[in-house]
Write an enzyme that holds these catalytic residues in place. Structure first.
Site, PDB file in Angstrom:
ATOM      1  N   ASP A 297      -5.073   7.916  -1.176  1.00  0.00           N
ATOM      2  CA  ASP A 297      -4.977   6.560  -1.392  1.00  0.00           C
ATOM      3  C   ASP A 297      -5.044   5.955  -2.602  1.00  0.00           C
ATOM      4  OD1 ASP A 297      -3.170   4.464  -0.709  1.00  0.00           O
ATOM      5  OD2 ASP A 297      -3.567   5.222   1.401  1.00  0.00           O
TER       6      ASP A 297
ATOM      7  N   ASP B 131       5.618   1.356  -0.140  1.00  0.00           N
ATOM      8  CA  ASP B 131       4.880   1.342   1.489  1.00  0.00           C
ATOM      9  C   ASP B 131       6.673   1.473   2.583  1.00  0.00           C
ATOM     10  OD1 ASP B 131       2.158   2.199   0.916  1.00  0.00           O
ATOM     11  OD2 ASP B 131       1.868   0.803   2.576  1.00  0.00           O
TER      12      ASP B 131
HETATM   13  C1  GLA Z   1      -1.794   2.896   1.670  1.00  0.00           C
HETATM   14  C2  GLA Z   1      -0.484   4.115   1.929  1.00  0.00           C
HETATM   15  C3  GLA Z   1      -0.290   4.202   2.874  1.00  0.00           C
HETATM   16  C4  GLA Z   1      -0.888   3.820   4.783  1.00  0.00           C
HETATM   17  C5  GLA Z   1      -1.965   3.038   4.331  1.00  0.00           C
HETATM   18  C6  GLA Z   1      -3.682   2.920   5.018  1.00  0.00           C
HETATM   19  O1  GLA Z   1      -0.432   1.461   1.765  1.00  0.00           O
HETATM   20  O2  GLA Z   1       0.749   3.328   0.539  1.00  0.00           O
HETATM   21  O3  GLA Z   1       0.887   4.610   3.767  1.00  0.00           O
HETATM   22  O4  GLA Z   1      -1.853   5.192   4.082  1.00  0.00           O
HETATM   23  O5  GLA Z   1      -2.846   2.491   2.706  1.00  0.00           O
HETATM   24  O6  GLA Z   1      -3.998   1.957   4.490  1.00  0.00           O
END
Ligand code: GLA
Length: 376
Positions: free
Chosen positions: A126, A183
């Protein structure tokens, strides 16, 4: 790790967020096998954020939270491998993960070695809490180098949401997939938004490194960690899955597969749709724009497949029923070539043929048609 087709699996984040533990992972792995998902090609069981203790140990190593994972990650990974599946974990290029757990900035080689020791096959990486002083490409190259030298084949799944034009440098990092969207949340508006985010990115998807449109919300029904939105209808989930397959995205299931109903299973295990996603050519999908009822909300996509077939999809992203009417000229089949298509609907199994070189359909709001077509 060089992947020939988009990775398929299940990830904890969408439904479970921080509510993860060893038993859940083992049950999900069992369900992956029992339900037939594994036979359809889903193979990675991925633990997302929130698995670690808030502090590293005295040697600087990450520690799995013993309250959640009492037998440790190596035992869990062994159990997953024994079921014929692969084991994925999560870290981040910043000082902390997005949920505030320790992350791999300046610990890349130590962490890659730990993941190798634990038998990890896949690392989602991430981009939260990263230093503004170092460019994303340098941070992802660090972990790419660490994984390539850790002594184990670990698929590198980069998750920087397309920041700093990720598409232009991601293939320098050794990543096999990269998050090409922001997301996902469990509602139609997010499916529409993420689909639109791909518009300019299709040329970057292909063998070796795949555009990851984020985990699937199919079957979530508004429940769980990213389920605070309204959830989607059956037709919306079917369109979501069809788009991800047409665009050749990795398919990482995000619902609770332990309680998957028949409708959800019928989407996630549609072998014709999966075959389009997994087509070995990984040819670029493209938008058909030469249509009689143009509308920004109606997306008509085509993709030439390895055996000469085409995948064609009509996706009505809008809120009203719409006609779609397009010529085969744009996919390389003008009337002069004397060929047409035998179109088999991936969802109904029904066959149909264009009339006068023209495909004409009406598609309900948020619904889709997806065909596998033979040139005849
Ligand atoms: C980010 C990523 C998500 C998930 C969250 C976890 O937002 O894009 O897919 O992995 O972190 O905290």
């Amino acid at each position: 790790m060089f992947k020939l087709t988009p990775p398929l699996g299940w990830n904890t984040w969408n439904t479970f967020g921080e509510k993860i533990n060893e038993q859940l992972i083992l049950d999900a792995a069992d369900e992956m096998v029992r339900s037939g998902l594994k036979d359809c090609g889903y193979e990675y069981i991925v633990i997302d954020d929130c698995w670690a203790m808030k502090e590293r140990d005295e040697n600087g190593k990450l520690v799995a939270d013993p309250a959640k994972f009492p037998n440790g990650m190596k035992a869990l990974s062994d159990a997953i491998h024994a079921k014929g599946l692969k084991f994925g974990m999560y870290s981040c290029a910043g000082t902390l993960t997005c949920a505030g757990y320790p992350a791999s900035y300046d610990y890349e080689f130590i962490d890659a070695a730990t993941f190798a020791e634990w038998g990890v096959d896949f690392l989602k990486y991430d981009y939260c809490f990263h230093t503004p002083l170092i460019k994303a490409k340098y941070l992802y190259r660090r972990m790419g180098a660490a994984l390539a030298n850790c002594g184990r084949e670990i698929l590198f799944s980069a998750c920087s949401w397309g920041i700093d034009e990720t598409q232009k440098w991601i293939k320098t990092t050794g990543a096999s997939m990269w998050r090409s969207t922001t997301d996902i949340f469990d509602s139609w508006s997010f499916i529409k938004k993420l689909t639109a985010q791909q518009k300019e990115l299709h040329p970057y998807n292909g063998v070796g490194c795949f555009n990851d449109m984020d985990m699937l919300v199919v079957g979530m029904g508004g429940r769980g960690n990213v389920g605070k939105e309204s959830g989607c209808t059956f037709e919306e989930y079917r369109s979501h899955f069809s788009i991800w397959c047409m665009m050749g995205s990795p398919l990482m299931i995000g619902c609770d597969i332990r309680s998957m109903n028949e409708e959800t299973g019928s989407i996630l295990m549609n072998r014709d749709a999966i075959a389009i996603d997994q087509d070995p050519s990984c040819n670029q999908p493209y938008r058909i724009t030469d249509c009689r009822y143009p509308d920004e909300d109606v997306l008509i996509y085509a993709r030439l497949l390895t055996n000469g077939d085409y995948a064609i999809g009509v996706f009505n992203m809008g809120d009203a029923e719409h006609s779609a009417d397009f010529l085969l000229d744009e996919i390389g089949l003008p009337i002069s070539c004397g060929k047409t298509l035998l179109m088999r609907d991936v969802w109904s199994g029904k066959e149909e043929m264009p009339k006068n070189n023209t495909v004409s359909v009406r598609v309900k709001a948020h619904d889709c048609r997806l065909w596998r077509c033979k040139v005849v």
